[in-house]
Design a protein around this motif. Structure first.
Motif, PDB file in Angstrom:
ATOM      1  N   ASN A 196       0.622  -1.083   0.132  1.00  2.52           N
ATOM      2  CA  ASN A 196       0.198   0.209   0.041  1.00  2.52           C
ATOM      3  C   ASN A 196       1.052   1.116   0.309  1.00  2.52           C
ATOM      4  N   MET A 197       0.813   2.258  -1.036  1.00  2.00           N
ATOM      5  CA  MET A 197       1.277   2.968  -1.258  1.00  2.00           C
ATOM      6  C   MET A 197       0.704   4.289  -1.978  1.00  2.00           C
ATOM      7  N   PRO A 198       0.863   5.677  -2.039  1.00  2.00           N
ATOM      8  CA  PRO A 198       0.485   6.199  -3.130  1.00  2.00           C
ATOM      9  C   PRO A 198       0.947   6.267  -4.102  1.00  2.00           C
ATOM     10  N   VAL A 199       0.385   7.290  -5.337  1.00  2.00           N
ATOM     11  CA  VAL A 199       1.050   6.985  -6.125  1.00  2.00           C
ATOM     12  C   VAL A 199       1.367   5.282  -7.701  1.00  2.00           C
ATOM     13  N   MET A 200       2.260   5.147  -7.147  1.00  2.00           N
ATOM     14  CA  MET A 200       2.145   3.806  -7.758  1.00  2.00           C
ATOM     15  C   MET A 200       2.121   2.356  -6.277  1.00  2.00           C
ATOM     16  N   ASN A 201       0.780   1.459  -6.387  1.00  2.00           N
ATOM     17  CA  ASN A 201       0.871   0.203  -4.982  1.00  2.00           C
ATOM     18  C   ASN A 201       1.640  -0.248  -5.411  1.00  2.00           C
ATOM     19  N   GLY A 202       1.977  -1.323  -4.618  1.00  2.00           N
ATOM     20  CA  GLY A 202       2.853  -2.548  -5.187  1.00  2.00           C
ATOM     21  C   GLY A 202       2.704  -3.662  -5.350  1.00  2.00           C
ATOM     22  N   TRP A 203       0.833  -3.490  -5.800  1.00  2.00           N
ATOM     23  CA  TRP A 203       0.531  -4.207  -6.962  1.00  2.00           C
ATOM     24  C   TRP A 203       0.351  -3.875  -8.905  1.00  2.00           C
ATOM     25  N   GLU A 204       0.871  -2.802  -8.718  1.00  2.00           N
ATOM     26  CA  GLU A 204       1.082  -1.857 -10.026  1.00  2.00           C
ATOM     27  C   GLU A 204       1.462  -1.745 -10.541  1.00  2.00           C
ATOM     28  N   PHE A 205       3.205  -1.321  -9.496  1.00  2.00           N
ATOM     29  CA  PHE A 205       4.490  -2.252  -9.712  1.00  2.00           C
ATOM     30  C   PHE A 205       5.019  -2.892 -10.315  1.00  2.00           C
ATOM     31  N   LEU A 206       4.007  -4.617  -9.641  1.00  2.00           N
ATOM     32  CA  LEU A 206       4.147  -6.085  -9.683  1.00  2.00           C
ATOM     33  C   LEU A 206       4.095  -5.978 -12.113  1.00  2.00           C
ATOM     34  N   ASP A 207       3.103  -4.913 -12.247  1.00  2.00           N
ATOM     35  CA  ASP A 207       2.105  -5.503 -14.066  1.00  2.00           C
ATOM     36  C   ASP A 207       2.741  -4.792 -14.821  1.00  2.00           C
ATOM     37  N   ALA A 208       3.732  -3.541 -13.922  1.00  2.00           N
ATOM     38  CA  ALA A 208       4.496  -2.426 -14.937  1.00  2.00           C
ATOM     39  C   ALA A 208       6.012  -2.971 -14.789  1.00  2.00           C
TER      40      ALA A 208
END
Length: 134
Positions: free
Chosen positions: A64-76
Protein backbone atom coordinates in the motif's frame (compact mmCIF):
# COMPACT_ATOMS: atom_id res chain seq x y z
CA UNK A 1 22.84 -18.92 -6.18
CA UNK A 2 23.98 -15.38 -6.79
CA UNK A 3 25.71 -12.93 -4.48
CA UNK A 4 23.55 -10.01 -3.33
CA UNK A 5 24.79 -6.74 -4.86
CA UNK A 6 22.14 -4.20 -3.80
CA UNK A 7 18.85 -3.63 -2.02
CA UNK A 8 15.95 -1.48 -3.19
CA UNK A 9 13.41 -0.56 -0.52
CA UNK A 10 10.03 0.45 -1.97
CA UNK A 11 7.85 1.91 0.78
CA UNK A 12 6.21 5.26 1.46
CA UNK A 13 6.90 5.11 5.21
CA UNK A 14 10.11 7.02 6.03
CA UNK A 15 10.52 5.34 9.42
CA UNK A 16 10.20 1.88 7.89
CA UNK A 17 12.78 2.76 5.21
CA UNK A 18 15.15 4.20 7.82
CA UNK A 19 14.92 1.08 9.99
CA UNK A 20 15.18 -1.34 7.06
CA UNK A 21 18.24 0.51 5.75
CA UNK A 22 19.76 0.29 9.23
CA UNK A 23 19.08 -3.46 9.46
CA UNK A 24 20.67 -4.12 6.05
CA UNK A 25 23.70 -2.02 6.96
CA UNK A 26 24.08 -4.06 10.16
CA UNK A 27 24.53 -7.12 7.98
CA UNK A 28 26.74 -5.53 5.30
CA UNK A 29 27.81 -1.90 5.60
CA UNK A 30 29.14 -1.83 2.00
CA UNK A 31 25.92 -3.05 0.37
CA UNK A 32 24.19 -0.30 -1.67
CA UNK A 33 20.71 0.38 -0.29
CA UNK A 34 18.40 2.58 -2.37
CA UNK A 35 14.94 3.83 -1.44
CA UNK A 36 11.88 4.55 -3.58
CA UNK A 37 8.80 6.04 -1.90
CA UNK A 38 6.34 4.35 -4.28
CA UNK A 39 6.21 1.95 -7.19
CA UNK A 40 6.57 4.68 -9.81
CA UNK A 41 9.79 5.94 -8.22
CA UNK A 42 11.06 2.35 -8.18
CA UNK A 43 10.23 1.78 -11.87
CA UNK A 44 11.86 5.13 -12.78
CA UNK A 45 14.95 4.24 -10.74
CA UNK A 46 15.29 0.85 -12.44
CA UNK A 47 14.65 2.31 -15.93
CA UNK A 48 17.41 4.88 -15.38
CA UNK A 49 19.83 2.02 -14.74
CA UNK A 50 19.78 2.21 -10.96
CA UNK A 51 19.99 -1.56 -10.66
CA UNK A 52 21.83 -2.46 -13.87
CA UNK A 53 25.30 -2.26 -12.37
CA UNK A 54 24.17 -3.76 -9.10
CA UNK A 55 21.97 -6.72 -10.02
CA UNK A 56 21.27 -9.22 -8.53
CA UNK A 57 19.15 -7.22 -6.17
CA UNK A 58 16.80 -7.74 -3.26
CA UNK A 59 13.70 -5.59 -3.77
CA UNK A 60 11.54 -5.14 -0.67
CA UNK A 61 8.08 -4.09 -1.88
CA UNK A 62 5.27 -2.66 0.22
CA UNK A 63 1.71 -3.27 -0.95
CA UNK A 64 0.00 0.00 0.00
CA UNK A 65 1.58 3.22 -1.28
CA UNK A 66 0.35 6.38 -2.98
CA UNK A 67 0.98 7.10 -6.70
CA UNK A 68 1.71 3.44 -7.60
CA UNK A 69 1.12 0.64 -5.10
CA UNK A 70 2.95 -2.67 -4.95
CA UNK A 71 0.47 -4.49 -7.19
CA UNK A 72 0.66 -1.78 -9.84
CA UNK A 73 4.47 -1.89 -9.58
CA UNK A 74 4.39 -5.64 -10.30
CA UNK A 75 2.26 -5.05 -13.41
CA UNK A 76 4.66 -2.36 -14.68
CA UNK A 77 7.72 -4.49 -13.79
CA UNK A 78 6.30 -7.39 -15.81
CA UNK A 79 5.71 -5.23 -18.89
CA UNK A 80 8.84 -3.06 -18.87
CA UNK A 81 11.71 -5.44 -18.15
CA UNK A 82 13.05 -8.51 -19.91
CA UNK A 83 13.11 -11.99 -18.40
CA UNK A 84 16.89 -12.07 -17.88
CA UNK A 85 16.76 -8.90 -15.83
CA UNK A 86 13.70 -9.98 -13.82
CA UNK A 87 15.41 -13.27 -12.89
CA UNK A 88 18.19 -11.29 -11.18
CA UNK A 89 15.79 -9.36 -8.95
CA UNK A 90 14.40 -11.10 -5.88
CA UNK A 91 11.10 -9.38 -5.08
CA UNK A 92 9.88 -9.79 -1.51
CA UNK A 93 6.41 -8.41 -0.95
CA UNK A 94 5.64 -7.09 2.51
CA UNK A 95 2.40 -8.04 4.18
CA UNK A 96 0.75 -6.26 7.06
CA UNK A 97 -3.02 -6.65 6.68
CA UNK A 98 -4.90 -9.86 5.89
CA UNK A 99 -1.61 -11.72 5.83
CA UNK A 100 -2.83 -15.05 4.41
CA UNK A 101 -4.82 -13.49 1.54
CA UNK A 102 -2.03 -11.03 0.66
CA UNK A 103 0.59 -13.78 0.82
CA UNK A 104 -1.40 -15.99 -1.55
CA UNK A 105 -1.98 -13.13 -3.99
CA UNK A 106 1.69 -12.13 -3.89
CA UNK A 107 3.06 -15.63 -4.40
CA UNK A 108 0.67 -16.13 -7.33
CA UNK A 109 2.55 -13.36 -9.15
CA UNK A 110 5.47 -14.82 -11.18
CA UNK A 111 7.72 -11.88 -10.25
CA UNK A 112 7.31 -12.27 -6.48
CA UNK A 113 9.93 -14.56 -5.00
CA UNK A 114 8.89 -14.42 -1.36
CA UNK A 115 6.82 -12.57 1.22
CA UNK A 116 7.65 -11.19 4.65
CA UNK A 117 5.51 -9.72 7.38
CA UNK A 118 6.03 -6.19 8.64
CA UNK A 119 7.88 -5.07 10.61
CA UNK A 120 11.18 -6.44 9.33
CA UNK A 121 14.21 -6.87 11.55
CA UNK A 122 17.89 -7.60 11.12
CA UNK A 123 17.09 -11.29 11.70
CA UNK A 124 14.37 -11.30 9.01
CA UNK A 125 16.78 -9.65 6.56
CA UNK A 126 19.48 -12.19 7.42
CA UNK A 127 17.00 -15.05 6.74
CA UNK A 128 15.89 -13.51 3.40
CA UNK A 129 19.45 -12.90 2.24
CA UNK A 130 20.63 -16.37 3.25
CA UNK A 131 17.59 -17.96 1.61
CA UNK A 132 17.94 -16.22 -1.77
CA UNK A 133 21.61 -15.28 -2.13
CA UNK A 134 24.96 -17.00 -1.56
Amino acid sequence: MQKLKSVLLVDDDETTNFLNKFFVRQLDNDLPVNVANNGKEAIDFIEKGGLEGNTPCLLILDTNMPVMNGWEFLDAFEKKFNEDFKKKVVVVMLTALDVEHTTQMALANPNVTDTAQKPLSDLKFRVLINKHFS
